[in-house]
Design a protein around this motif. Structure first.
Motif, PDB file in Angstrom:
ATOM      1  N   LEU A   1       0.341  -1.621  -0.366  1.00 37.53           N
ATOM      2  CA  LEU A   1      -0.027   0.407  -0.027  1.00 37.53           C
ATOM      3  C   LEU A   1       1.165   1.277  -0.006  1.00 37.53           C
ATOM      4  O   LEU A   1       0.411   1.988  -0.407  1.00 37.53           O
ATOM      5  CB  LEU A   1      -0.671   0.062   1.297  1.00 37.53           C
ATOM      6  N   GLY A   2       2.298   1.203   0.689  1.00 39.77           N
ATOM      7  CA  GLY A   2       2.721   2.722   0.824  1.00 39.77           C
ATOM      8  C   GLY A   2       3.795   2.406   1.732  1.00 39.77           C
ATOM      9  O   GLY A   2       4.598   1.342   2.013  1.00 39.77           O
ATOM     10  N   ARG A   3       3.905   3.242   2.370  1.00 39.26           N
ATOM     11  CA  ARG A   3       5.417   3.542   3.208  1.00 39.26           C
ATOM     12  C   ARG A   3       4.743   4.478   4.330  1.00 39.26           C
ATOM     13  O   ARG A   3       4.562   5.014   4.272  1.00 39.26           O
ATOM     14  CB  ARG A   3       7.211   3.873   2.674  1.00 39.26           C
ATOM     15  N   MET A   4       5.223   3.729   5.295  1.00 35.09           N
ATOM     16  CA  MET A   4       4.830   4.559   7.377  1.00 35.09           C
ATOM     17  C   MET A   4       5.959   4.561   8.010  1.00 35.09           C
ATOM     18  O   MET A   4       7.011   4.380   7.719  1.00 35.09           O
ATOM     19  CB  MET A   4       3.718   3.766   7.775  1.00 35.09           C
ATOM     20  N   SER A   5       5.565   5.858   7.976  1.00 38.08           N
ATOM     21  CA  SER A   5       7.241   6.565   9.538  1.00 38.08           C
ATOM     22  C   SER A   5       6.926   5.010  10.233  1.00 38.08           C
ATOM     23  O   SER A   5       6.637   5.309  11.033  1.00 38.08           O
ATOM     24  CB  SER A   5       6.303   7.752   9.793  1.00 38.08           C
ATOM     25  N   LYS A   6       8.246   5.419  10.564  1.00 38.64           N
ATOM     26  CA  LYS A   6       8.121   4.197  11.846  1.00 38.64           C
ATOM     27  C   LYS A   6       8.163   5.197  12.948  1.00 38.64           C
ATOM     28  O   LYS A   6       8.332   6.237  14.012  1.00 38.64           O
ATOM     29  CB  LYS A   6      10.411   4.570  11.993  1.00 38.64           C
ATOM     30  N   GLY A   7       7.161   4.163  14.155  1.00 36.89           N
ATOM     31  CA  GLY A   7       7.003   4.184  15.231  1.00 36.89           C
ATOM     32  C   GLY A   7       5.260   4.772  15.561  1.00 36.89           C
ATOM     33  O   GLY A   7       4.783   5.073  15.847  1.00 36.89           O
ATOM     34  N   ALA A   8       5.140   5.026  13.794  1.00 36.23           N
ATOM     35  CA  ALA A   8       3.611   5.728  13.630  1.00 36.23           C
ATOM     36  C   ALA A   8       2.603   4.276  14.085  1.00 36.23           C
ATOM     37  O   ALA A   8       2.980   3.132  14.130  1.00 36.23           O
ATOM     38  CB  ALA A   8       3.422   5.858  12.358  1.00 36.23           C
ATOM     39  N   GLU A   9       1.537   5.517  14.495  1.00 38.45           N
ATOM     40  CA  GLU A   9       0.244   4.727  14.528  1.00 38.45           C
ATOM     41  C   GLU A   9      -0.591   4.313  13.815  1.00 38.45           C
ATOM     42  O   GLU A   9      -1.333   5.444  12.807  1.00 38.45           O
ATOM     43  CB  GLU A   9      -0.275   5.699  15.917  1.00 38.45           C
ATOM     44  N   LEU A  10      -1.762   3.149  13.940  1.00 42.64           N
ATOM     45  CA  LEU A  10      -2.631   3.505  12.740  1.00 42.64           C
ATOM     46  C   LEU A  10      -3.848   3.412  13.149  1.00 42.64           C
ATOM     47  O   LEU A  10      -3.822   2.462  14.080  1.00 42.64           O
ATOM     48  CB  LEU A  10      -2.192   1.660  12.297  1.00 42.64           C
ATOM     49  N   VAL A  11      -4.579   4.635  12.758  1.00 38.12           N
ATOM     50  CA  VAL A  11      -6.312   4.681  13.026  1.00 38.12           C
ATOM     51  C   VAL A  11      -6.990   5.038  12.046  1.00 38.12           C
ATOM     52  O   VAL A  11      -6.140   5.084  10.936  1.00 38.12           O
ATOM     53  CB  VAL A  11      -6.425   6.127  14.043  1.00 38.12           C
ATOM     54  N   THR A  12      -8.112   4.353  12.126  1.00 37.98           N
ATOM     55  CA  THR A  12      -9.364   4.061  10.543  1.00 37.98           C
ATOM     56  C   THR A  12     -10.826   5.073  10.619  1.00 37.98           C
ATOM     57  O   THR A  12     -10.888   5.317  12.728  1.00 37.98           O
ATOM     58  CB  THR A  12      -9.153   2.793   9.822  1.00 37.98           C
ATOM     59  N   ASP A  13     -11.229   5.601   9.192  1.00 41.27           N
ATOM     60  CA  ASP A  13     -12.702   5.839  10.637  1.00 41.27           C
ATOM     61  C   ASP A  13     -13.596   5.378   9.510  1.00 41.27           C
ATOM     62  O   ASP A  13     -14.995   5.628   8.676  1.00 41.27           O
ATOM     63  CB  ASP A  13     -13.030   7.581  10.205  1.00 41.27           C
ATOM     64  N   GLY A  14     -12.517   3.407   8.635  1.00 44.34           N
ATOM     65  CA  GLY A  14     -13.817   2.983   8.019  1.00 44.34           C
ATOM     66  C   GLY A  14     -13.159   2.364   6.722  1.00 44.34           C
ATOM     67  O   GLY A  14     -13.788   1.687   6.017  1.00 44.34           O
ATOM     68  N   ARG A  15     -13.041   3.966   5.941  1.00 50.46           N
ATOM     69  CA  ARG A  15     -12.871   3.706   4.209  1.00 50.46           C
ATOM     70  C   ARG A  15     -11.484   4.485   4.935  1.00 50.46           C
ATOM     71  O   ARG A  15     -10.373   3.543   4.027  1.00 50.46           O
ATOM     72  CB  ARG A  15     -13.236   4.985   4.069  1.00 50.46           C
ATOM     73  N   PHE A  16     -10.690   4.961   4.962  1.00 50.52           N
ATOM     74  CA  PHE A  16      -9.459   5.488   4.625  1.00 50.52           C
ATOM     75  C   PHE A  16      -8.442   5.246   6.220  1.00 50.52           C
ATOM     76  O   PHE A  16      -8.712   5.069   7.541  1.00 50.52           O
ATOM     77  CB  PHE A  16      -9.506   7.144   4.797  1.00 50.52           C
ATOM     78  N   ALA A  17      -7.439   4.763   6.126  1.00 49.40           N
ATOM     79  CA  ALA A  17      -6.596   4.442   6.695  1.00 49.40           C
ATOM     80  C   ALA A  17      -5.354   5.775   7.158  1.00 49.40           C
ATOM     81  O   ALA A  17      -5.033   6.393   6.164  1.00 49.40           O
ATOM     82  CB  ALA A  17      -5.303   3.164   6.682  1.00 49.40           C
ATOM     83  N   TYR A  18      -5.154   6.606   8.690  1.00 53.67           N
ATOM     84  CA  TYR A  18      -4.441   6.984   8.792  1.00 53.67           C
ATOM     85  C   TYR A  18      -3.398   6.942   9.538  1.00 53.67           C
ATOM     86  O   TYR A  18      -3.384   6.374  10.277  1.00 53.67           O
ATOM     87  CB  TYR A  18      -5.107   9.063   9.755  1.00 53.67           C
ATOM     88  N   VAL A  19      -1.960   7.742   8.978  1.00 48.30           N
ATOM     89  CA  VAL A  19      -0.837   6.659   9.412  1.00 48.30           C
ATOM     90  C   VAL A  19      -0.151   7.880  10.156  1.00 48.30           C
ATOM     91  O   VAL A  19       0.466   9.212   9.829  1.00 48.30           O
ATOM     92  CB  VAL A  19       0.395   6.681   8.008  1.00 48.30           C
ATOM     93  N   ASN A  20      -0.425   8.364  12.026  1.00 46.34           N
ATOM     94  CA  ASN A  20       0.497   9.383  12.275  1.00 46.34           C
ATOM     95  C   ASN A  20       1.411   9.556  13.011  1.00 46.34           C
ATOM     96  O   ASN A  20       1.520   8.452  13.974  1.00 46.34           O
ATOM     97  CB  ASN A  20      -0.714   9.318  14.139  1.00 46.34           C
ATOM     98  N   SER A  21       2.146  10.375  13.098  1.00 48.41           N
ATOM     99  CA  SER A  21       3.476  10.027  13.106  1.00 48.41           C
ATOM    100  C   SER A  21       3.687  11.780  13.787  1.00 48.41           C
ATOM    101  O   SER A  21       2.688  12.650  13.753  1.00 48.41           O
ATOM    102  CB  SER A  21       4.326   9.634  11.970  1.00 48.41           C
ATOM    103  N   GLY A  22       5.286  12.312  14.151  1.00 50.92           N
ATOM    104  CA  GLY A  22       5.583  13.132  14.379  1.00 50.92           C
ATOM    105  C   GLY A  22       5.059  14.189  13.598  1.00 50.92           C
ATOM    106  O   GLY A  22       5.285  15.731  13.360  1.00 50.92           O
ATOM    107  N   ARG A  23       5.382  14.037  12.157  1.00 51.86           N
ATOM    108  CA  ARG A  23       4.976  14.876  10.815  1.00 51.86           C
ATOM    109  C   ARG A  23       3.949  15.463  10.626  1.00 51.86           C
ATOM    110  O   ARG A  23       3.883  15.802   9.888  1.00 51.86           O
ATOM    111  CB  ARG A  23       6.349  14.370   9.986  1.00 51.86           C
ATOM    112  N   GLY A  24       2.450  15.095  11.199  1.00 51.04           N
ATOM    113  CA  GLY A  24       1.588  14.616  10.217  1.00 51.04           C
ATOM    114  C   GLY A  24       0.671  13.779  10.506  1.00 51.04           C
ATOM    115  O   GLY A  24       0.784  12.050  11.248  1.00 51.04           O
ATOM    116  N   SER A  25      -0.275  13.575   9.460  1.00 49.77           N
ATOM    117  CA  SER A  25      -0.375  12.149   9.252  1.00 49.77           C
ATOM    118  C   SER A  25      -0.808  12.055   7.535  1.00 49.77           C
ATOM    119  O   SER A  25      -1.009  12.494   6.672  1.00 49.77           O
ATOM    120  CB  SER A  25      -2.582  11.683   9.566  1.00 49.77           C
ATOM    121  N   GLN A  26      -0.349  11.022   7.112  1.00 51.92           N
ATOM    122  CA  GLN A  26      -0.268   9.809   5.696  1.00 51.92           C
ATOM    123  C   GLN A  26      -1.607  10.024   6.278  1.00 51.92           C
ATOM    124  O   GLN A  26      -2.218   8.615   6.464  1.00 51.92           O
ATOM    125  CB  GLN A  26       0.519   9.112   5.340  1.00 51.92           C
ATOM    126  N   VAL A  27      -2.611   9.423   4.750  1.00 53.62           N
ATOM    127  CA  VAL A  27      -4.106   9.320   4.723  1.00 53.62           C
ATOM    128  C   VAL A  27      -4.263   8.272   3.180  1.00 53.62           C
ATOM    129  O   VAL A  27      -3.630   8.625   2.086  1.00 53.62           O
ATOM    130  CB  VAL A  27      -4.529  10.446   3.854  1.00 53.62           C
TER     131      VAL A  27
END
Length: 412
Positions: free
Chosen positions: A86-112
């Motif tokens: 699917l892609g790359r995520m920042s190391k140590g980031a957290e994953l959350v979702t709203d049922g469709r989108f996955a948000y990769v939360n890190s110290g620099r923001g959120s990858q969508v």
């Protein structure tokens, strides 16, 4: 033995009925309006039509899996049983979702990331969709702590007390379009309620109050009910729930306006047993949260009722809601099921290959839907699919070539 729970799984007859309903609602007069878009499609397009997506007769469940150490991000299609990058995520980031989108939360923001699987609930029936997954972009900020969505807005709350409101319909089209930036979101997560945003701010006497703001960030009103020491939130079909020192604050729409009411604890709750965050089925009205080492809190939002199930310490917890058990993963790696009504343990089975870590980098989670639960086995590099209606039977296991230390389910 777990009894009378097979009703949670869709039957062939139910799926047939759903198919007939979807076929029959093509002329129900809503013009094929796409949820959250605010625009009606051409009258020649069938009800529920979404450009670029395929409509399906059943839920299109997918798991977004992430390796917090090496940055691998992958999508496991639970219908096809296949995994793809699917892609790359920042190391140590957290994953959350709203049922469709996955948000990769890190110290620099959120990858969508758009998982390409979602559901639209029209009240008397639902539509399930699948499309190609894709990366949408990044919402910049100083350490994303919370992400919550409605059909109109997605709110990102950052550790420095700022927040951004993003147009959710634009995300569906593959774009990030901010509607407002807030600089006073330091009392808790900002959570959308339909087209408005609920913003916790400092109130009189040190008690947190919740302001209602429009999509541009302009204040409309302040809710009368207070929420002392607000922490944690959840989005349900009924409304938004905030965790408070004295229980919960439910905010829902009533006659088109936000209305707040308290759901108090039925006892005095020590600081160490208060919920910090909630876990639930997507939009589900049964919320779960650890109660320190004592057990698990279950909040039935529909009934406005708290229950404490004395499970002992847990590593992860969740429930699909009414008619299904409370699922608690113990630190030993054993998954246990409890009757919510009386707290009775009804099943237990060793699921993980080892013990369940409580460290954020490798903490397991339980994702749930209408008939199955999913548990990420970090040590074994597997995801286990559990039939919680059948003595916690392990229905399938999926092996991956990375450590699935982050996991969220979409398509719900």
């Amino acid at each position: 033995m777990i009894r009378n729970r097979k009703k949670a799984a869709p039957t062939a007859a139910a799926l047939l009925a759903l198919g007939l309903l979807l076929a029959g609602c093509a002329g129900d007069g809503d013009g094929g309006e796409k949820e959250g878009s605010g625009k009606k499609s051409s009258s020649s397009k069938p009800h529920g039509y979404v450009a670029g997506a395929e409509e399906a007769a059943e839920q299109q469940s997918r798991l977004v899996l992430g390796d917090k150490k090496n940055g691998t991000l992958a999508l496991l299609d639970l219908i096809e049983g296949k995994t793809e990058p699917l892609g790359r995520m920042s190391k140590g980031a957290e994953l959350v979702t709203d049922g469709r989108f996955a948000y990769v939360n890190s110290g620099r923001g959120s990858q969508v990331f758009d998982s390409g699987a979602w559901m639209v609930d029209h009240g008397d029936h639902v539509h399930y969709y699948r499309a190609k997954p894709r990366e949408v972009g990044t919402v910049r900020g100083k350490k994303t702590e919370h992400v919550y969505s409605s059909s109109w807005l997605t709110a990102f709350t950052f550790a420095d007390g700022t927040a951004r409101l993003v147009d959710h319909a634009a995300l569906e089209k593959g774009r990030i379009s901010s509607t407002a930036s807030l600089d006073d979101a330091d009392e808790g997560p900002v959570v959308p309620l339909a087209e408005k945003a609920l913003v916790p701010v400092a109130g009189p006497g040190g008690k947190t109050v919740v302001e209602v703001r429009d999509r541009k960030g302009k204040k409309n009103t302040t809710l009368d009910e207070k929420c002392p020491e607000l922490r944690g939130a959840a989005v349900t079909r009924i409304g938004v729930v905030f965790g408070c020192a004295d229980g919960a604050l439910l905010v829902k729409e009533k006659k088109g306006k936000p209305h707040a009411e308290k759901i108090p604890f039925d006892r005095k709750v020590p600081e160490g047993e208060r919920p910090d965050s909630f876990r639930n089925r997507s939009l589900g009205t049964t919320l779960t949260a650890p109660a320190g080492d004592k057990g698990v809190w279950v909040l039935n939002v529909a009934e406005r009722e708290w229950k404490l199930v004395e499970t002992g310490p847990v590593a992860a917890v969740n429930s699909a809601g009414e008619g299904t058990p409370l699922l608690a993963l113990k630190k030993s790696g054993t998954l246990e099921a409890y009757e919510i009504s009386d707290g009775k343990k009804i099943a237990g089975k060793k699921i993980l290959s080892g013990t369940a870590s409580t460290a954020n980098a490798s903490r397991p989670v339980i994702e749930v839907d209408g008939s199955r639960a999913y548990v990420n086995d970090v040590a074994a590099k597997k995801v286990h699919e559990i039939d919680y209606n059948d003595e916690l039977r392990k229905a399938r296991s999926f092996s991956v070539d990375f450590t699935p230390s982050g996991m969220v389910e979409t398509g719900r």
